[in-house]
Write a protein that holds these residues in place. Structure first.
Motif, mmCIF file in Angstrom:
data_model
loop_
_atom_site.group_PDB
_atom_site.id
_atom_site.type_symbol
_atom_site.label_atom_id
_atom_site.label_comp_id
_atom_site.label_asym_id
_atom_site.label_seq_id
_atom_site.Cartn_x
_atom_site.Cartn_y
_atom_site.Cartn_z
ATOM 1 N N VAL A 272 -5.485 4.330 -8.034
ATOM 2 C CA VAL A 272 -6.057 5.668 -8.156
ATOM 3 C C VAL A 272 -5.305 6.455 -9.228
ATOM 4 O O VAL A 272 -5.891 6.937 -10.194
ATOM 5 N N ARG A 273 -3.993 6.552 -9.062
ATOM 6 C CA ARG A 273 -3.178 7.343 -9.991
ATOM 7 C C ARG A 273 -2.382 6.486 -10.962
ATOM 8 O O ARG A 273 -1.864 7.002 -11.950
ATOM 9 N N HIS A 274 -2.243 5.202 -10.673
ATOM 10 C CA HIS A 274 -1.398 4.359 -11.520
ATOM 11 C C HIS A 274 -1.982 4.236 -12.927
ATOM 12 O O HIS A 274 -3.197 4.068 -13.101
ATOM 13 N N THR A 275 -1.111 4.300 -13.913
ATOM 14 C CA THR A 275 -1.493 4.118 -15.315
ATOM 15 C C THR A 275 -0.664 2.981 -15.898
ATOM 16 O O THR A 275 0.566 3.022 -15.847
ATOM 17 N N THR B 137 0.850 -1.185 0.000
ATOM 18 C CA THR B 137 0.000 0.000 0.000
ATOM 19 C C THR B 137 0.884 1.233 0.000
ATOM 20 O O THR B 137 1.854 1.299 0.755
ATOM 21 N N ASP B 138 0.555 2.230 -0.844
ATOM 22 C CA ASP B 138 1.344 3.461 -0.848
ATOM 23 C C ASP B 138 0.543 4.588 -0.223
ATOM 24 O O ASP B 138 -0.567 4.411 0.267
ATOM 25 N N GLU B 139 1.123 5.800 -0.232
ATOM 26 C CA GLU B 139 0.508 6.923 0.459
ATOM 27 C C GLU B 139 -0.827 7.340 -0.128
ATOM 28 O O GLU B 139 -1.635 7.983 0.534
ATOM 29 N N SER B 140 -1.111 7.010 -1.362
ATOM 30 C CA SER B 140 -2.382 7.390 -1.979
ATOM 31 C C SER B 140 -3.485 6.382 -1.688
ATOM 32 O O SER B 140 -4.619 6.564 -2.107
ATOM 33 N N GLY B 141 -3.149 5.310 -0.944
ATOM 34 C CA GLY B 141 -4.139 4.273 -0.673
ATOM 35 C C GLY B 141 -4.152 3.184 -1.718
ATOM 36 O O GLY B 141 -4.946 2.247 -1.621
ATOM 37 N N GLU B 142 -3.266 3.306 -2.733
ATOM 38 C CA GLU B 142 -3.191 2.248 -3.727
ATOM 39 C C GLU B 142 -2.564 1.005 -3.100
ATOM 40 O O GLU B 142 -1.635 1.101 -2.296
ATOM 41 N N ALA C 124 -7.603 4.926 -14.255
ATOM 42 C CA ALA C 124 -8.850 5.214 -13.562
ATOM 43 C C ALA C 124 -9.797 6.026 -14.438
ATOM 44 O O ALA C 124 -9.367 6.940 -15.149
ATOM 45 N N GLY C 125 -11.080 5.699 -14.325
ATOM 46 C CA GLY C 125 -12.094 6.445 -15.060
ATOM 47 C C GLY C 125 -12.851 7.423 -14.190
ATOM 48 O O GLY C 125 -13.687 8.190 -14.687
ATOM 49 N N VAL C 126 -12.588 7.415 -12.879
ATOM 50 C CA VAL C 126 -13.203 8.339 -11.924
ATOM 51 C C VAL C 126 -12.122 8.762 -10.926
ATOM 52 O O VAL C 126 -11.115 8.065 -10.754
ATOM 53 N N PRO C 127 -12.302 9.899 -10.235
ATOM 54 C CA PRO C 127 -11.242 10.387 -9.332
ATOM 55 C C PRO C 127 -10.844 9.406 -8.240
ATOM 56 O O PRO C 127 -9.682 9.378 -7.821
ATOM 57 N N GLU C 128 -11.791 8.611 -7.770
ATOM 58 C CA GLU C 128 -11.467 7.677 -6.689
ATOM 59 C C GLU C 128 -10.796 6.399 -7.174
ATOM 60 O O GLU C 128 -10.453 5.522 -6.383
#
Length: 279
Positions: free
Chosen positions: A28-31, A2-7, A79-83
């Motif tokens: 969340v942010r990973h592409t 788990t990282d700081e963004s909750g991923e 991600a397709g939504v902010p969360e």
């Protein structure tokens, strides 16, 4: 992990069905970059939305649906939504899916008709199979996984058309692919590769991209990552994997590995070598 963004993301082996890997993750942010798998991908979206490019179009997989990617097909993911999105993924090898198709009397594995499947019963089977693997329940996990594959094959596939054999430029592409796979640690230049298969660099590049969806250098890194998965799952240290496969160093392996799998090599290896614990 788990990282700081909750991923968070975790891989592990299927406890009762050899040839199947599993992933449970939230991103969340990973592409994910353009890449392929040697396996099938059946991804149950549990919350949020995943967007992925596949077969020339952008697909949207909302919660409750299954995103399906066939082997060796170039795709991405974000991600397709902010969360972001949370999902459970089955990665069965081709032989596993072929055996399930044989159970149903199919001569070969048909092509999946939909890339995003809205089928609550199939989704429930995939979720139940996934959870059984986390518990280490070998009998339930293998039974439910086979039931999920049988349902997906029976309800969401269509017959494949006959594929022509390689000819002309495609034969050169096939030979180039073989040469690149044999020389992952020291791949030839595009000019050397084209000369070896008897065509021009421009013609080879154009045909190679058409066949694989990737230029030769990206294809090499994709194959390296696929082989890295196998070596890491066998317990080979990441630094040794990087050296054997021609990555400049371990950080180079880590960068490409995470962009394709969603986890660093060390985390992938720990998941594959340890028994998973349900969250």
């Amino acid at each position: 992990m788990t990282d700081e963004s909750g991923e968070r993301a975790r891989f592990w082996r299927h406890p009762g069905l050899p040839g199947v890997e599993l992933l449970k993750a939230r991103y969340v942010r990973h592409t994910f970059n353009r890449h392929t798998h040697d396996t099938y991908t059946f991804a149950l979206i549990e919350s949020g939305v995943e967007v992925f490019s596949y077969r020339g179009a952008l697909r949207t997989a909302p919660a409750g649906t299954l995103a399906v990617v066939e082997p060796h097909e170039v795709h991405t993911g974000h991600a397709g939504v902010p969360e972001g999105w949370r999902y459970r993924v089955l990665y069965p090898e081709i032989d596993v899916v072929a055996a399930a198709a044989h159970d149903l009397g199919m001569a070969q594995v048909p092509r999946f008709g939909d890339d995003v499947i809205d089928d609550p019963a199939s989704a429930a089977l995939v979720r139940a199979a996934h959870r059984a693997t986390e518990r280490g329940d070998r009998l339930s996990a293998s039974t439910l996984t086979r039931q999920a594959l049988h349902r997906l094959l029976a309800r969401h596939t269509r017959a494949r058309s006959a594929a022509p054999g390689p000819a002309g430029p495609m034969r050169a592409v096939a030979e180039a692919g073989e040469l690149l796979r044999a020389r992952l640690a020291d791949p030839p230049s595009l000019e050397e590769l084209a000369a070896a298969v008897g065509t021009s660099p421009f013609a080879l590049l154009r045909a190679f991209r058409k066949a694989h969806g990737l230029p030769p250098h990206a294809y090499v890194n994709n194959v390296r990552v696929q082989r890295a998965r196998r070596l890491l799952a066998q317990g080979t240290p990441p630094g040794e994997v990087a050296a054997v496969l021609g990555f400049a160093d371990q950080s180079h392996l880590t960068r490409h590995f995470k962009r394709s799998t969603g986890v660093p090599p060390g985390a992938f290896q720990r998941g594959m070598l340890e028994r998973p614990r349900p969250d």
